[in-house]
Design an enzyme around this catalytic site. Structure first.
Site, PDB file in Angstrom:
ATOM      1  N   SER A  20       3.287  -8.697  -9.084  1.00 53.76           N
ATOM      2  CA  SER A  20       4.261  -9.075  -8.064  1.00 53.76           C
ATOM      3  C   SER A  20       3.762 -10.261  -7.241  1.00 53.76           C
ATOM      4  O   SER A  20       2.593 -10.321  -6.861  1.00 53.76           O
ATOM      5  CB  SER A  20       4.502  -7.882  -7.132  1.00 53.76           C
ATOM      6  OG  SER A  20       5.480  -8.215  -6.175  1.00 53.76           O
ATOM      7  N   ASN A  68      -4.235 -16.359  -0.552  1.00 50.12           N
ATOM      8  CA  ASN A  68      -2.844 -16.689  -0.299  1.00 50.12           C
ATOM      9  C   ASN A  68      -2.364 -15.943   0.931  1.00 50.12           C
ATOM     10  O   ASN A  68      -2.831 -14.840   1.236  1.00 50.12           O
ATOM     11  CB  ASN A  68      -1.950 -16.346  -1.505  1.00 50.12           C
ATOM     12  CG  ASN A  68      -1.422 -14.925  -1.438  1.00 50.12           C
ATOM     13  OD1 ASN A  68      -0.447 -14.649  -0.739  1.00 50.12           O
ATOM     14  ND2 ASN A  68      -2.088 -14.014  -2.133  1.00 50.12           N
ATOM     15  N   ALA A  69      -1.439 -16.582   1.632  1.00 53.07           N
ATOM     16  CA  ALA A  69      -0.749 -15.920   2.744  1.00 53.07           C
ATOM     17  C   ALA A  69       0.690 -16.435   2.733  1.00 53.07           C
ATOM     18  O   ALA A  69       1.077 -17.268   3.541  1.00 53.07           O
ATOM     19  CB  ALA A  69      -1.439 -16.216   4.066  1.00 53.07           C
ATOM     20  N   ILE A  70       1.438 -15.970   1.750  1.00 53.34           N
ATOM     21  CA  ILE A  70       2.834 -16.415   1.610  1.00 53.34           C
ATOM     22  C   ILE A  70       3.668 -15.772   2.722  1.00 53.34           C
ATOM     23  O   ILE A  70       4.480 -16.436   3.356  1.00 53.34           O
ATOM     24  CB  ILE A  70       3.402 -16.016   0.227  1.00 53.34           C
ATOM     25  CG1 ILE A  70       2.498 -16.521  -0.915  1.00 53.34           C
ATOM     26  CG2 ILE A  70       4.845 -16.498   0.060  1.00 53.34           C
ATOM     27  CD1 ILE A  70       2.368 -18.005  -1.061  1.00 53.34           C
ATOM     28  N   CYS A 129       0.412  -5.299   1.664  1.00 58.46           N
ATOM     29  CA  CYS A 129       0.417  -6.742   1.876  1.00 58.46           C
ATOM     30  C   CYS A 129      -0.374  -7.062   3.141  1.00 58.46           C
ATOM     31  O   CYS A 129      -0.027  -6.601   4.224  1.00 58.46           O
ATOM     32  CB  CYS A 129       1.826  -7.294   2.018  1.00 58.46           C
ATOM     33  SG  CYS A 129       1.791  -9.071   2.372  1.00 58.46           S
ATOM     34  N   LYS A 164       1.302   0.853  -4.519  1.00 59.28           N
ATOM     35  CA  LYS A 164       0.301  -0.215  -4.653  1.00 59.28           C
ATOM     36  C   LYS A 164      -0.715  -0.113  -3.532  1.00 59.28           C
ATOM     37  O   LYS A 164      -0.392  -0.266  -2.352  1.00 59.28           O
ATOM     38  CB  LYS A 164       0.970  -1.589  -4.632  1.00 59.28           C
ATOM     39  CG  LYS A 164      -0.012  -2.730  -4.946  1.00 59.28           C
ATOM     40  CD  LYS A 164       0.711  -4.009  -5.303  1.00 59.28           C
ATOM     41  CE  LYS A 164      -0.268  -5.099  -5.727  1.00 59.28           C
ATOM     42  NZ  LYS A 164       0.427  -6.327  -6.154  1.00 59.28           N
ATOM     43  N   ILE A 190      -5.532  -3.272  -7.801  1.00 60.69           N
ATOM     44  CA  ILE A 190      -5.582  -3.344  -6.354  1.00 60.69           C
ATOM     45  C   ILE A 190      -4.769  -4.549  -5.845  1.00 60.69           C
ATOM     46  O   ILE A 190      -4.574  -5.519  -6.589  1.00 60.69           O
ATOM     47  CB  ILE A 190      -7.040  -3.474  -5.828  1.00 60.69           C
ATOM     48  CG1 ILE A 190      -7.732  -4.694  -6.417  1.00 60.69           C
ATOM     49  CG2 ILE A 190      -7.801  -2.221  -6.121  1.00 60.69           C
ATOM     50  CD1 ILE A 190      -9.146  -4.983  -5.878  1.00 60.69           C
ATOM     51  N   ASN A 191      -4.353  -4.484  -4.600  1.00 66.45           N
ATOM     52  CA  ASN A 191      -3.796  -5.662  -3.942  1.00 66.45           C
ATOM     53  C   ASN A 191      -4.971  -6.577  -3.564  1.00 66.45           C
ATOM     54  O   ASN A 191      -6.111  -6.328  -3.943  1.00 66.45           O
ATOM     55  CB  ASN A 191      -2.976  -5.238  -2.714  1.00 66.45           C
ATOM     56  CG  ASN A 191      -1.888  -6.251  -2.382  1.00 66.45           C
ATOM     57  OD1 ASN A 191      -2.107  -7.467  -2.454  1.00 66.45           O
ATOM     58  ND2 ASN A 191      -0.713  -5.778  -2.017  1.00 66.45           N
ATOM     59  N   GLY A 216      -7.909 -13.165  -7.941  1.00 67.09           N
ATOM     60  CA  GLY A 216      -8.594 -13.892  -9.008  1.00 67.09           C
ATOM     61  C   GLY A 216      -9.849 -13.166  -9.463  1.00 67.09           C
ATOM     62  O   GLY A 216     -10.179 -12.083  -8.967  1.00 67.09           O
TER      63      GLY A 216
END
Lengths: 311, 256
Positions: A20, A68-70, A129, A164, A190-191, A216
């Site tokens: 996701s 990332n911090a979308i 998140c 999740k 994992i997230n 990553g």
């Protein structure tokens, strides 16, 4: 050799699905390869209303990974159902909808909206998140709250619910057991791990949100360890993720106890990575003595000490 | 968009910290429009996971050769600067949406470039020139050492060089020169640092024009929402720079 993978609600041609947030709603990648090759797709997180997300910069590169911090940017669940799920329904592709929210009521409302459509095969409950202030991370770090939201969503959902999990906890098995007891059909883990990068010139955090989620290959050992621990203490299926780049990585996740896997950051490095891994997987399984995906699941637990020591 | 491996056929240092690379991209160049970029894998294995977007500076359809120009500004471009003639580059191309010059009616174009925003404007100027459009270029750099492609722009029309410190050409910013020098044009086309684009868009807000913007990117194909920019129409909308852009109509998006 069979790659067929069965987990609650999902019969997968192969165990590979894009994670996701790393694949949008599939539209862009559908211009590059046939999405029918995928085992499934986990679509970008949905909230009840549309969200713009964080300011830019939203990504930064790190050693063997990225931050990332979308900020859960999405057009809202109804728009996703109308414009995106309808598009994906043209494919022979199980769809897992990632559900986000800031209250139990929002999680429930988004879940209900998704399960009103016939095209969603499973829910991935995003209680992890790290990038929005009110984005559910409190549900992901407190076992009581995690169980509460899981039970409510489970009650609202007509399809299986995979929770999740966040790695940003001191004991992952407590979280896993809490959501299993609350009725979760499976886990997804994992997230990202919360991190930060500071720019030397500006002397400021590089990301506009200051902190971001690390993903990553840098986090793969953490994912493997957590899946291994959770596999020993729960019996529900696991969709494993965290730094998968190759078919060998997939096998490592299977050995740790994942039943299927999701590929995230690697899509940015190589947009064709999912079909390439799917193509390479049979040979890698055969090389290490397996004739099916299911045969490899959990096989990393057969040697050595039965239980992990906890630090 | 395609993923392919290309071989570097030339490498030149054309100004301070500024490198020009060329490679054959047989079969791909006809799809390229000015303003598009290539997304380059600058690492190996799991190092430098994020590709680097580099604009396309020139395309030679006859020889199928693509030229890129980049400035060494960080880890990725430093890595890219270490490649040599004969090395392979793993690239995605062409990416993004370029300047829609085929849909525009114009006789005179004003090109406004700043620093490493100049390269994509060269291929644009070349294509405009080919269509019979009179091109005037105003290109700005930090100082004399950073100036490149002046003579190449001069082959296509007028070219004014501007340096921040006045060590070469006109002293000041590109907007100072535009204030100082009357230039006739139908459309302007600009690419450069955000501060410059803001100043240009503000100063020329009553004129028709296009700007090209940059941002840190994730996927480069429009899926990850890393490089979004808010639209200016009050709808809380957004555009994806890597897919909808990097070229936008001036004032279409909010420069942040």
């Amino acid at each position: 050799m069979t790659l067929l993978t069965r987990i609650p609600g999902l019969t997968l041609k192969n165990p590979i699905m894009p994670a996701s947030g790393c694949f949008g709603f599939g539209r862009e990648y559908s211009e590059l390869f046939d999405l029918n090759k995928l085992g499934a797709i986990i679509i970008k997180a949905a909230t009840l209303e549309s969200r713009y997300g964080n300011q830019t910069p939203r990504v930064a590169e790190t050693s063997s990974g990225m931050l990332n911090a979308i900020g859960l940017q999405n057009p809202g669940v109804e728009a996703i159902i109308d414009n995106e799920v309808s598009f994906l329904a043209n494919y022979d592709l199980p769809i897992i909808a990632n559900v986000a929210g800031s209250t139990v009521e929002e999680y429930v409302a988004v879940t209900k909206a998704f399960t009103r459509t016939a095209n969603i095969d499973a829910i991935e409950l995003n209680i992890s998140c790290p990038n929005v202030k009110e984005g559910g991370i409190q549900f992901g770090t407190d076992p009581t709250l995690a169980a509460e939201v899981t039970a409510s969503v489970k009650q609202a959902s007509k399809v299986p619910v995979y929770v999740k999990l966040s790695p940003n906890v001191s004991n992952i098995t407590t979280m896993a057991r809490a959501v299993e007891s609350a009725g979760a059909d499976g886990l997804s883990m994992i997230n990202t791990l919360t991190g930060m990068q500071i720019n030397l010139n500006s002397r400021r955090p590089l990301l506009a949100n200051k902190t971001g989620g690390l993903s990553g290959p840098a986090i793969k050992p953490v994912a493997i360890r957590m899946i291994y621990e959770v596999r020993q203490q729960t019996s529900i299926p696991i969709i494993g993720m965290g730094g998968i780049m190759t078919a060998e990585d997939v096998l490592e996740f299977l050995l740790a106890g994942a039943n299927a896997v999701a590929v995230g950051t690697a899509n940015f490095h190589n947009p064709f990575v999912c079909p390439e891994i799917i193509e390479a997987l049979p040979e890698v399984l055969a090389k290490y003595g397996f004739s099916s995906v299911e045969q490899a699941v959990g096989k990393g637990h057969e040697y050595g000490h039965k239980d992990l020591s906890r630090t | 968009m395609n993923k392919t491996s290309v071989t570097i056929i030339s490498k030149k240092i054309i100004a301070k910290e500024t490198i020009e690379l060329t490679f054959h991209a047989e079969g791909y160049v006809n799809q390229i429009s000015p303003g598009q970029f290539i997304h380059i894998n600058v690492g190996n294995g799991s190092s430098n996971l994020l590709r680097r977007p580099i604009s396309i500076a020139d395309v030679d359809v006859d020889s199928q050769i693509v030229t890129i120009i980049f400035k060494i500004v960080g880890v990725g471009t430093d890595q890219l600067s270490r490649t040599e003639v004969g090395d392979k580059l793993d690239i995605l191309l062409p990416c993004g949406s370029g300047y829609p010059i085929n849909q525009l009616e114009l006789d005179r174009a004003l090109i406004i470039g700043g620093g490493i925003g100049v390269p994509p404007l060269y291929y644009l100027a070349k294509q405009l020139n080919k269509q019979g459009v009179a091109v005037t270029a105003v290109i700005g750099f930090q100082s004399k050492d950073y100036v490149f492609y002046e003579s190449k722009f001069k082959e296509l029309g007028n070219c004014h060089v501007v340096t921040d410190d006045g060590s070469y050409g006109f002293k000041g910013f590109v907007t100072d020169l535009l204030n100082d020098t009357p230039i006739d044009y139908d459309y302007f086309f600009s690419c450069g640092p955000t501060g410059m684009l803001k100043a240009v868009s503000t100063q020329l807000k009553n004129r028709n024009g296009y700007i090209s913007i940059e941002q840190r990117m994730g996927c480069g194909v429009g899926a990850c929402y890393a490089c979004v920019v808010p639209t200016n129409d009050g709808t809380n909308g957004f555009k994806k720079i890597c897919k909808d852009g990097p070229v936008f109509q001036a004032n279409e998006v909010v420069l942040v």
